[in-house]
Design an enzyme around this catalytic site. Structure first.
Site, mmCIF file in Angstrom:
data_model
loop_
_atom_site.group_PDB
_atom_site.id
_atom_site.type_symbol
_atom_site.label_atom_id
_atom_site.label_comp_id
_atom_site.label_asym_id
_atom_site.label_seq_id
_atom_site.Cartn_x
_atom_site.Cartn_y
_atom_site.Cartn_z
ATOM 1 N NE ARG A 132 -15.154 13.039 19.932
ATOM 2 C CZ ARG A 132 -16.220 13.256 19.173
ATOM 3 N NH1 ARG A 132 -16.847 14.377 19.233
ATOM 4 N NH2 ARG A 132 -16.680 12.320 18.361
ATOM 5 C CB THR A 133 -8.625 10.736 18.762
ATOM 6 O OG1 THR A 133 -9.615 10.309 19.708
ATOM 7 C CG2 THR A 133 -7.271 10.276 19.253
ATOM 8 C CE LYS A 173 -0.594 0.740 -3.562
ATOM 9 N NZ LYS A 173 0.595 1.532 -3.917
ATOM 10 N NE ARG A 186 -8.969 6.055 17.144
ATOM 11 C CZ ARG A 186 -9.970 6.789 17.615
ATOM 12 N NH1 ARG A 186 -11.045 6.972 16.880
ATOM 13 N NH2 ARG A 186 -9.895 7.352 18.796
ATOM 14 C CG HIS A 233 -8.775 5.936 23.287
ATOM 15 N ND1 HIS A 233 -7.733 6.807 23.014
ATOM 16 C CD2 HIS A 233 -9.851 6.440 22.624
ATOM 17 C CE1 HIS A 233 -8.182 7.775 22.210
ATOM 18 N NE2 HIS A 233 -9.450 7.573 21.966
HETATM 19 C C1 NCD Z 1 -13.937 6.768 21.597
HETATM 20 C C2 NCD Z 1 -13.120 5.732 20.875
HETATM 21 O O1 NCD Z 1 -12.720 5.937 19.713
HETATM 22 O O2 NCD Z 1 -12.820 4.728 21.499
HETATM 23 N N1 NCD Z 1 -13.937 7.990 20.934
HETATM 24 C C3 NCD Z 1 -12.951 8.888 21.206
HETATM 25 O O3 NCD Z 1 -11.796 8.696 20.875
HETATM 26 N N2 NCD Z 1 -13.299 9.991 21.885
HETATM 27 C C4 NCD Z 1 -15.279 6.279 21.996
HETATM 28 C C5 NCD Z 1 -16.210 5.767 20.944
HETATM 29 O O4 NCD Z 1 -15.887 5.685 19.773
HETATM 30 O O5 NCD Z 1 -17.345 5.443 21.318
#
Ligand code: NCD
Length: 306
Positions: A54-55, A84, A105, A133
């Site tokens: 999703r993100t 590396k 991320r 997040h």
């Molecule tokens: C979440 C995350 O990555 O922290 N997912 C997301 O970005 N919607 C929650 C999860 O991974 O459980």
């Protein structure tokens, strides 16, 4: 004031949150009309060291719907120069010469902050290990306002892995900006909410309660925010993971005790903590919530790039 880095939920105030949500509402309209070209000529880099569906895709879709372009390394831990031995700082110094915004991320708490220190372009934290997040929390709040009509005065139950879940941490920081909010934490013993968040809530006079009986809590809250037990954070503590999973499940029986206006949210992905039978109930808001991620991310990209 121009929005630049998006690193932690605490950085937002009510005024800025209002601006982001009003931009997001306009983005819903814009997306329906087929998007726009306001970010033409801009490039967004998504640099992801942890899995995501999703993100990453909603950020990429958001950029494209505004006419911008995307470069991406989706498995940076294995396929970028990190494999590396390159430091995060060096990688960011390079990517900021190729892109106008970096969506990052990473598996370490504090990584986005470190990246922001060396980057000349905006860094957007798309999850830093068990840290935060913030863009998820923004879309969560936007969803609550859209579904319930208000955020002031709500009571929210946060359920599941509160120790390792970064989305609930960011959501607590944001909820503390609103009036008369109550928070119920319902977590298996091994994954209870950490002290830093509880201290923050106390300092900001947000009443919170640690409860065990999900049914009892479900009958009185406006939002049930269910989360996945974050298996990847347990390392070799398999027993703790097994002890935490399956303890709290949102199913038909729980829906039956919930108020008619209340909603079920989840950042997704879910494993088995929400039964599929819940999906058909109009109070299941998690798929609408994920859709809102697109509009919030379009709004954020417009705000950091124009
Ligand atoms: C979440 C995350 O990555 O922290 N997912 C997301 O970005 N919607 C929650 C999860 O991974 O459980």
């Amino acid at each position: 004031m121009r929005l630049f880095h998006v690193i932690r939920a605490q950085q937002f105030d009510r005024e800025l949150l209002g601006r982001i949500f009003s931009e997001a509402r306009e983005m819903e309209e814009l997306a329906r009309k087929g998007g726009s070209n306001i970010l033409a000529g801009k490039v967004m880099a998504t640099v992801f060291y942890e899995p995501s569906t999703r993100t990453r895709l909603s950020f990429e879709s958001a950029m494209m719907r505004l006419g911008g372009r995307v470069i991406s390394t989706e498995n940076a831990r294995e396929f970028s120069s990190a494999a590396k031995g390159e430091t995060l700082e060096d990688t960011i110094r390079i990517v900021d010469g190729y892109a106008d915004v970096i969506v990052l991320r990473h598996y370490e708490s504090g990584a986005a902050e470190r990246a922001a220190r060396v980057s000349n372009v905006p860094i957007i934290n798309a999850g830093d290990g068990p840290g935060q997040h913030p863009t998820q929390a923004l879309l969560d709040l936007y969803t609550i306002e859209k579904e319930l009509g208000h955020i002031d005065g709500i009571s929210v139950a946060m359920v599941g892995d509160l120790a390792n879940g970064r989305t609930v941490r960011s959501l607590c920081y944001l909820l503390a900006k609103y009036k008369d909010v109550k928070i119920y934490f319902v977590a298996p013993d091994v994954v209870r909410m950490k002290e830093d968040i509880k201290e923050y809530l106390t300092r900001h006079r947000v009443p919170f309660y640690e409860e065990e009986d999900l049914k009892e809590v479900a009958s009185k809250v406006d939002v049930i925010y269910q989360t996945r037990i974050q298996k990847e954070r347990f390392g070799d503590r398999i027993e703790d993971y097994e002890r935490a999973r399956g303890v709290y499940i949102v199913d038909r029986e729980l829906l039956d005790v919930m108020q008619p206006h209340a909603i079920v949210m989840h950042p997704l992905p879910r494993v088995d903590e929400i039964s599929p039978e819940v999906d058909e109930d109009p109070r299941a808001a998690y798929f609408r919530q994920a859709q809102n991620g697109l509009y919030i991310r379009m709004a954020l990209l417009k705000m950091v790039l124009t």
